[in-house]
Design an enzyme around this catalytic site. Structure first.
Site, PDB file in Angstrom:
ATOM      1  CE  LYS A   1      -3.668  -2.429  -0.282  1.00 35.17           C
ATOM      2  NZ  LYS A   1      -4.640  -3.004   0.618  1.00 35.17           N
TER       3      LYS A   1
HETATM    4  C1  LIG Z   1      -5.727  -4.139   0.831  1.00 32.49           C
HETATM    5  C2  LIG Z   1      -7.174  -3.845   0.964  1.00 32.49           C
HETATM    6  C3  LIG Z   1      -7.896  -4.171   2.128  1.00 32.49           C
HETATM    7  C4  LIG Z   1      -7.306  -5.010   3.230  1.00 32.49           C
HETATM    8  O1  LIG Z   1      -6.216  -4.427   3.845  1.00 32.49           O
HETATM    9  P1  LIG Z   1      -5.408  -5.297   4.963  1.00 32.49           P
HETATM   10  O2  LIG Z   1      -4.617  -4.253   5.687  1.00 32.49           O
HETATM   11  O3  LIG Z   1      -4.569  -6.263   4.207  1.00 32.49           O
HETATM   12  O4  LIG Z   1      -6.409  -5.952   5.820  1.00 32.49           O
HETATM   13  C5  LIG Z   1      -9.203  -3.772   2.238  1.00 32.49           C
HETATM   14  N1  LIG Z   1      -9.799  -3.100   1.246  1.00 32.49           N
HETATM   15  C6  LIG Z   1      -9.164  -2.787   0.101  1.00 32.49           C
HETATM   16  C7  LIG Z   1      -9.892  -2.013  -0.945  1.00 32.49           C
HETATM   17  C8  LIG Z   1      -7.837  -3.171  -0.087  1.00 32.49           C
HETATM   18  O5  LIG Z   1      -7.213  -2.911  -1.243  1.00 32.49           O
END
Ligand SMILES: *Cc1c(COP(=O)(O)O)cnc(C)c1O
Length: 397
Positions: free
Chosen positions: A195
């Site tokens: 991210k």
């Molecule tokens: C990556 C993602 C999540 C989950 O994030 P985590 O921190 O891995 O739980 C939720 N929603 C979206 C849109 C994502 O891209």
């Protein structure tokens, strides 16, 4: 231009600096491995950065979404509106509360369609979870207005949106809901490896409401509270009471140590992503067979993703073949997302079909995400754009 690469270009790689590494080592030496001073510091830093009253660090965005729903009172018998164009966890967390996810279609910007939300509201609707797709904010005013009108809570899935703004205010800011003072809202960020900002795994919930934040803190750590000890006893720090069957979803100091230094570099990271997006936009400007990401006014788009659309009617290959050929040219790509209504659990449990979600189904078939991340070089960008151009040239109808 040379269209072959010796090395595979991954779709995404985290960018970890020496400062992050040193801070993790310092944490290890300090003996604080569980939540401690670094988590507190990281929470304050994120709250300050986005402009929120409170920030609660959690183990993942998924956990933050789940705990938000619980803290906002979502449970069995309730309905929660979720865009189908999202990662599965946005819908899974609704199931975890015992409520029913009501999937709705998105607009051409891949974001939840407020008209579809309005049509999906029933007497059982308790909350809505807009997703700020790719780092471009959803239409928050339209969602907040509907929420206030129908007394719904809003949990924003901001997994892509740390560093993004809507109408000049950062996603997660208290001020975004200034015109909607009665709104119960949380915003949930992801710090997963790929991210905009990473702590390896991790997440953060921001809210303007201290009571919601307190509830989140309790739910994230076994439902334990030390308030009674503070109020009534002088027994010492061993005393706690369990006031809810809580979860184990806290962040650790090791993760926060990474996050503190990632946050310091976030503006730079986002600027790099935006530069790369402009590069792709320019490279594809005269290519009629591709559809560039839609940019909306009043948004500071953090470009977590660069999602390219293929104009399938004008091409002799489909998206899957296109991805295979990109890989043959040593370029990693991905798809965001396989819509929730396509996954067998949801399709079968709720008897869903792609005709119910025309825009998301169409976007899914034509989209691929290109590499975009800090550290990608001009040569990487040029190669990627050149391979797209080459493949389009080879497969025009
Ligand atoms: C990556 C993602 C999540 C989950 O994030 P985590 O921190 O891995 O739980 C939720 N929603 C979206 C849109 C994502 O891209």
């Amino acid at each position: 231009m040379d269209r072959t690469r010796d090395e595979f270009l991954p779709f995404a790689v985290p960018n970890i600096g020496e400062a992050e590494i040193e801070e993790v080592v310092a944490s290890l030496r300090s003996g604080w491995l569980s939540p401690g001073p670094k988590v507190k510091e990281f929470e304050s830093a994120i709250a300050g950065y986005v402009g929120a009253t409170a920030a609660v660090a959690v183990s993942s965005c998924t956990a933050g979404l789940h705990l938000s729903l619980k803290a906002l009172g979502v449970g069995p018998g309730d309905e929660v509106i979720v865009p189908t164009m999202t990662f599965c966890s946005t819908a899974n967390v609704v199931e975890h509360t015992g409520a029913t996810p009501i999937l709705v279609d998105v607009g051409p910007d891949h974001n939840i369609d407020p008209d579809a939300v309005a049509r999906a509201i029933t007497g059982s609707t308790k909350a809505v979870i807009p997703v700020h797709f790719a780092g471009q904010a959803a239409n928050l005013d339209a969602i907040y207005e509907l929420a206030v009108l129908h007394d719904l809570a809003v949990v924003e899935d901001a997994a892509h949106a740390i560093g993004s703004s809507y109408r000049g205010l950062r996603i997660g800011s208290d001020l975004l809901q200034d015109r909607y003072p009665s709104l119960a809202r949380t915003t949930v960020f992801s710090f997963y490896a790929t991210k905009n900002l990473t702590t390896g795994e991790g997440g953060m919930v921001t809210t303007s409401n201290e009571l919601i934040a307190d509830e989140l803190r309790i739910l994230a750590l076994h439902g334990m509270t030390r308030d009674a000890w503070k109020r009534y006893t002088n027994a010492g720090s061993w005393f706690y009471e369990v006031v809810a069957p809580g979860f184990k979803a806290n962040m650790t100091d090791l993760q926060a140590a990474i996050g503190i230094h990632q946050l310091a570099r976030l503006e730079e990271f986002v600027a790099e992503r935006q530069h790369q997006a402009r590069f792709y936009d320019a490279a594809f400007a005269s290519l009629d067979e591709v559809i560039k990401p839609l940019r909306l006014p009043d948004r500071h788009h953090s470009f977590h993703l660069y999602v390219l659309g293929l104009s399938l009617d004008e091409l002799t290959i489909d998206r899957n073949e296109f991805i295979t050929k990109m890989r043959e040219h040593n370029i990693g790509t991905s798809v965001h997302f396989i819509p929730v209504h396509v996954h067998p659990y949801y399709r079968k449990t709720y008897a869903l079909s792609e005709i119910d979600y025309p825009t998301a189904s169409m976007l899914f078939k034509r989209s691929l995400s290109l590499p975009i991340y800090p550290g990608l070089t001009e040569a990487d960008l040029e190669h990627t754009a050149a391979v797209v151009e080459l493949l389009i040239g080879e497969h025009r109808v």
